[in-house]
Motif scaffolding. Structure first.
Motif, short mmCIF file in Angstrom:
data_model
loop_
_atom_site.label_atom_id
_atom_site.label_comp_id
_atom_site.label_asym_id
_atom_site.label_seq_id
_atom_site.Cartn_x
_atom_site.Cartn_y
_atom_site.Cartn_z
N GLY A 1 0.97 -1.26 0.02
CA GLY A 1 0.03 -0.08 -0.02
C GLY A 1 0.72 1.45 -0.17
N LEU A 2 0.18 2.28 0.09
CA LEU A 2 0.74 3.54 -0.02
C LEU A 2 0.03 4.53 0.90
CD1 LEU A 2 2.94 5.35 -1.87
CD2 LEU A 2 0.98 6.00 -2.89
N THR A 3 0.73 5.51 1.84
CA THR A 3 0.29 6.56 2.45
C THR A 3 0.29 7.82 1.99
OG1 THR A 3 2.23 6.85 3.89
CG2 THR A 3 0.89 5.27 4.29
N LYS A 4 -0.69 8.59 2.47
CA LYS A 4 -0.62 10.00 1.73
C LYS A 4 0.91 10.88 1.96
CE LYS A 4 -5.57 11.19 2.48
NZ LYS A 4 -6.51 11.99 3.28
N PRO A 5 1.69 10.74 3.05
CA PRO A 5 2.92 11.28 3.22
C PRO A 5 3.76 10.89 2.21
CG PRO A 5 2.14 11.11 5.47
CD PRO A 5 1.17 10.26 4.40
N GLU A 6 3.75 9.44 2.09
CA GLU A 6 4.78 8.64 1.15
C GLU A 6 4.33 9.12 -0.11
OE1 GLU A 6 4.92 4.66 3.44
OE2 GLU A 6 3.80 4.69 1.64
N ALA A 7 3.20 9.50 -0.68
CA ALA A 7 2.84 10.07 -1.85
C ALA A 7 3.62 11.43 -2.38
CB ALA A 7 1.21 10.09 -1.90
N VAL A 8 3.58 12.26 -0.77
CA VAL A 8 4.26 13.63 -1.26
C VAL A 8 5.63 13.44 -1.16
CG1 VAL A 8 4.54 15.76 0.24
CG2 VAL A 8 2.27 14.42 0.21
N SER A 9 6.24 12.55 -0.49
CA SER A 9 7.60 12.35 -0.52
C SER A 9 8.11 11.81 -1.96
CB SER A 9 8.43 11.72 0.41
OG SER A 9 7.60 10.06 0.42
N ARG A 10 7.20 10.98 -2.69
CA ARG A 10 7.77 10.62 -3.90
C ARG A 10 7.52 11.71 -5.09
NH1 ARG A 10 5.57 4.46 -3.60
NH2 ARG A 10 6.60 3.89 -1.64
N GLY A 11 6.86 12.79 -4.89
CA GLY A 11 6.90 13.65 -5.82
C GLY A 11 5.29 13.60 -6.29
N ILE A 12 4.53 12.52 -6.08
CA ILE A 12 3.20 12.30 -6.77
C ILE A 12 2.24 13.46 -6.56
CG2 ILE A 12 1.24 10.86 -6.74
CD1 ILE A 12 3.08 8.53 -5.89
N CYS A 13 2.43 14.21 -5.43
CA CYS A 13 1.61 15.23 -5.33
C CYS A 13 2.24 16.33 -4.22
CB CYS A 13 0.20 14.96 -4.55
SG CYS A 13 0.38 14.15 -2.86
N ASN A 14 1.77 17.67 -4.45
CA ASN A 14 2.42 18.52 -3.36
C ASN A 14 2.23 18.54 -1.98
OD1 ASN A 14 3.96 19.52 -5.96
ND2 ASN A 14 2.19 20.88 -6.34
N HIS A 15 0.72 18.26 -1.87
CA HIS A 15 0.52 17.91 -0.41
C HIS A 15 -0.63 17.16 -0.33
CE1 HIS A 15 -1.59 19.44 3.44
NE2 HIS A 15 -0.22 20.02 3.64
N HIS A 16 -0.67 16.41 0.93
CA HIS A 16 -1.69 15.23 0.71
C HIS A 16 -2.91 15.47 0.69
CE1 HIS A 16 -2.98 16.14 5.28
NE2 HIS A 16 -1.95 16.62 5.04
N THR A 17 -3.44 16.78 1.08
CA THR A 17 -4.78 17.38 0.89
C THR A 17 -5.23 17.32 -0.51
OG1 THR A 17 -4.27 19.52 0.80
CG2 THR A 17 -4.70 18.65 2.91
N SER A 18 -4.44 17.23 -1.37
CA SER A 18 -4.88 17.28 -2.90
C SER A 18 -5.52 16.01 -3.46
CB SER A 18 -3.65 17.76 -3.65
OG SER A 18 -2.78 17.04 -3.87
#
Length: 659
Positions: free
Chosen positions: A590-607
């Motif tokens: 799986g994947l968490t929101k902070p991990e998505a931010v750290s990998r450059g998938i999004c700028n902020h987890h709220t998006s």
């Protein structure tokens, strides 16, 4: 009176010399005066008395004549006075009219043709109409009401005709009499019926109806079947609104030159898309022509009503054009309808996924062509804004069963709308056929594509409801009666070439002709690559851009790759693809929101929060505990269906990969 062009018949009399024309003009004037005899009566009397006075002046007027005029005026004045005294409307009206007439004639006898005489005649005529018109209207209204009451209770007696000089509700011919009586029985007596005009296929007449909502042309059209039953004449009745709101064009077709098993297709007749394509004939033998270059084409009608024949006739002509790339979307599994034309096409889709791919590729090709046109200049330095065959081949996309495409892939409606609104300038045309004309078939309220079809071919339908949807608002009342087309292949065409409703019939093309034409014009594989730029090439700055990665008409047939879609088949927006692919790649971890931010998938987890919530609600993603106090999202959906898109291919490759 409006005369349908296709019904015009030239008589031998029309071919004679000037004497014959004079006789015809005189006869026409006599018929006109005969029809309006009551309306012209006051003017005729006034003019006649004026002329009599002038004639009397010419032969000489003695004192006895003056005395006669004076006594006449005194007598009529006395009649007027008596009518007023004893309150007799008839005596008063007769006295006033007689006094004015004698004064008019007497002044003409005294002065002859002069300005005072003309002024007096004009004043008398105007005054007489001021009294006569209300009386005439009231009299006719009372007579109409009497006719309606009589028609509802018993057969019409001979003494109750609309025309005082003609016994009964009768006309000059048997057909006119039947029409007048049928309208009376319907409760809408005719004010006037023009002379019946007979043609090779039947007859027609223009009817003037009484003013009023319940007696309008539309009200009569809605009761067409009842009116035909009242007529009790052989033939098929057709009703159309006239030039004015209270005018009705009545046509009765007694013979049908288009009847029979079908009109054989004469074969390929064009060599360029910029030539009109003949798809059928009208009753007078004139061919029905379709101008593909003028706009997109809609073909709509009921089941087994000839839609496939019209589509195949267009395709058979287009495959023979050297300046066209043909593509197709056939929503019948296996492409049963357009399959025979696959050897002539750059691409053929037979399901929602490949259809989505083809539309994506066309959109990219449209963009590439637009950028190419932006680099071109005309002879005076002006921008080139319209694609012609000098810039390369046109592209024609044939969609068989548009309604089914949008039902299976509703997300393609936006691509389709974009193509229909913008692609014409880039040399891309769409021919869409459907047997289920509905709002959904045209993309719904938000993306209605109907207005983009410059050419509409209407085939028989089983009820009037779809007619306005196919041919346009108000088409039903204007005579586009697709529900009256009684044979498969019969059609009505609306385009810049054809403005009036006219029944024709499409050619019938056999399976053998389809196969033979397809094989004859099949494109060799090594001819699939062709540069869209004109030859000799222009010398713009910068160089004309090519399609992203090549492919298609600019570099061979499109080589296709998958476009990610959600499990329900809808296309994944580009801004959500990285997150979706990351969840797939993460697997059970799986994947968490902070991990998505750290990998450059999004700028902020709220998006990405709303997206993940939607996917969890849909069951495509689940929440599987926490990691470092952050919720872990795991992809649960099975491997999703993919839709194709234009791929990057080697520009020098000539490989042709079909769908």
């Amino acid at each position: 009176m409006f005369i349908p062009e296709s019904d015009h018949v030239t008589s031998p009399l029309e071919k004679t010399s000037g004497h014959g024309r004079t006789r015809r003009m005189a006869a026409a004037v006599c018929r006109f005066c005969g029809r309006l005899r009551y309306e012209l009566a006051p003017a005729a009397v006034s003019f006649g008395m004026t002329c009599m006075g002038w004639l009397h002046h010419a032969v000489g007027v003695d004192p006895a004549a003056y005395a006669g005029y004076g006594l006449g005026v005194a007598a009529t004045a006395g009649l007027t006075w008596g009518g007023l005294k004893f309150k007799s409307g008839i005596a008063t009206s007769l006295g006033i009219a007689s006094t004015a007439t004698l004064i008019n004639a007497g002044l003409g006898a005294v002065t002859g043709p002069s300005v005072p005489s003309l002024i007096t005649g004009g004043v008398v005529t105007i005054a007489s109409y001021a009294v006569y018109v209300p009386w005439l209207v009231k009299t006719r209204h009372d007579r109409f009401n009497l006719q309606i009451k009589a028609a509802k209770t018993a057969p019409l007696p001979d003494g109750m005709g609309v025309n005082v000089g003609v016994p009964g509700v009768t006309g000059d011919t048997e057909e006119e009499t039947a029409l007048r009586r049928a309208l009376v029985a319907l409760g809408v007596p005719a004010v006037d019926v023009s002379r019946i005009v007979f043609t090779d296929t039947g007859w027609y007449a223009l009817v003037t109806l009484p003013p009023g909502k319940n007696t309008s042309a539309q009200a009569v059209i809605a009761k067409r079947q009842q009116l035909q039953a009242n007529l009790d004449l052989p033939g098929r009745l057709r009703l159309t609104e006239g030039a004015q709101a209270n005018q009705l064009l009545v046509r009765m077709q007694t013979t049908d030159p288009l009847a029979g098993p079908g009109i054989p297709w004469p074969g390929v007749r064009i060599s360029s898309i910029e030539e009109p394509i003949p798809i059928g004939i009208y009753p007078d033998g004139i061919e029905i022509l379709i101008d593909i270059v003028d706009g997109h084409v809609l073909i709509a009608g009921g089941t087994n009503k000839g839609k496939s024949g019209a589509v195949n006739v267009l395709a058979a002509n287009l495959v023979a054009c050297g300046d066209v790339f043909l593509a197709g979307i056939d929503m019948k599994p296996g492409a049963l309808e357009l399959g025979p034309w696959e050897p002539n096409m750059v691409a053929l889709a037979d399901d929602a996924d490949t259809a989505r791919q083809l539309l994506v590729w066309l959109k990219s090709e449209m963009t590439r062509r637009g950028k190419y046109l932006a680099t071109l200049r005309g002879p005076n330095g002006e921008r080139v804004k319209k694609w012609t065959r000098e810039h390369g081949k046109y592209i024609v996309l044939i969609i068989d069963e548009l309604a089914e495409l949008l039902r299976q892939a509703p997300d393609v409606a936006s691509e389709l709308m974009t193509l229909m609104q913008v692609s014409r300038a880039m040399g891309i045309r769409i021919i869409a056929a459907t047997q289920s004309p509905s709002e959904q078939a045209f993309g719904g309220k938000g993306t209605d594509t109907r207005q983009q079809f410059g050419v509409r071919i209407g085939l028989p339908v089983n009820e009037p409801t779809p007619i306005n949807m196919i041919m346009g608002t108000g088409a039903y009342g204007q005579g586009w009666r697709l529900d009256e087309l009684d044979l498969p292949g019969k059609c009505m065409v609306s385009s810049e070439r054809y403005f009036e409703p006219n029944e024709g019939r499409c050619y019938w093309i056999t399976e053998h002709q389809i196969l033979e034409t397809s094989l004859e014009h099949a494109s060799p594989e090594d001819d699939a690559v062709e540069d869209v730029r004109p030859h000799p090439e222009p010398d713009p700055e910068p160089d004309p851009p090519t399609s992203p990665g090549g492919g298609g008409p600019g570099g061979g047939r499109p080589v296709l790759r998958a476009v990610p879609t959600f499990p329900d088949g809808s296309r994944i927006p580009e801004n959500r693809q990285p997150l979706w692919e990351a969840l797939e790649k993460a697997g059970p971890e799986g994947l968490t929101k902070p991990e998505a931010v750290s990998r450059g998938i999004c700028n902020h987890h709220t998006s990405i929060g709303p997206w993940l919530s939607q996917w969890v609600a849909a069951g495509w993603v689940k929440e599987d505990g926490k990691r470092n106090r952050a919720v872990v999202y795991v992809h649960t959906a099975s491997r999703h269906t993919t839709a194709p898109e234009a791929s990057v291919i080697d520009e020098e490759s000539t490989a042709c990969t079909s769908l």
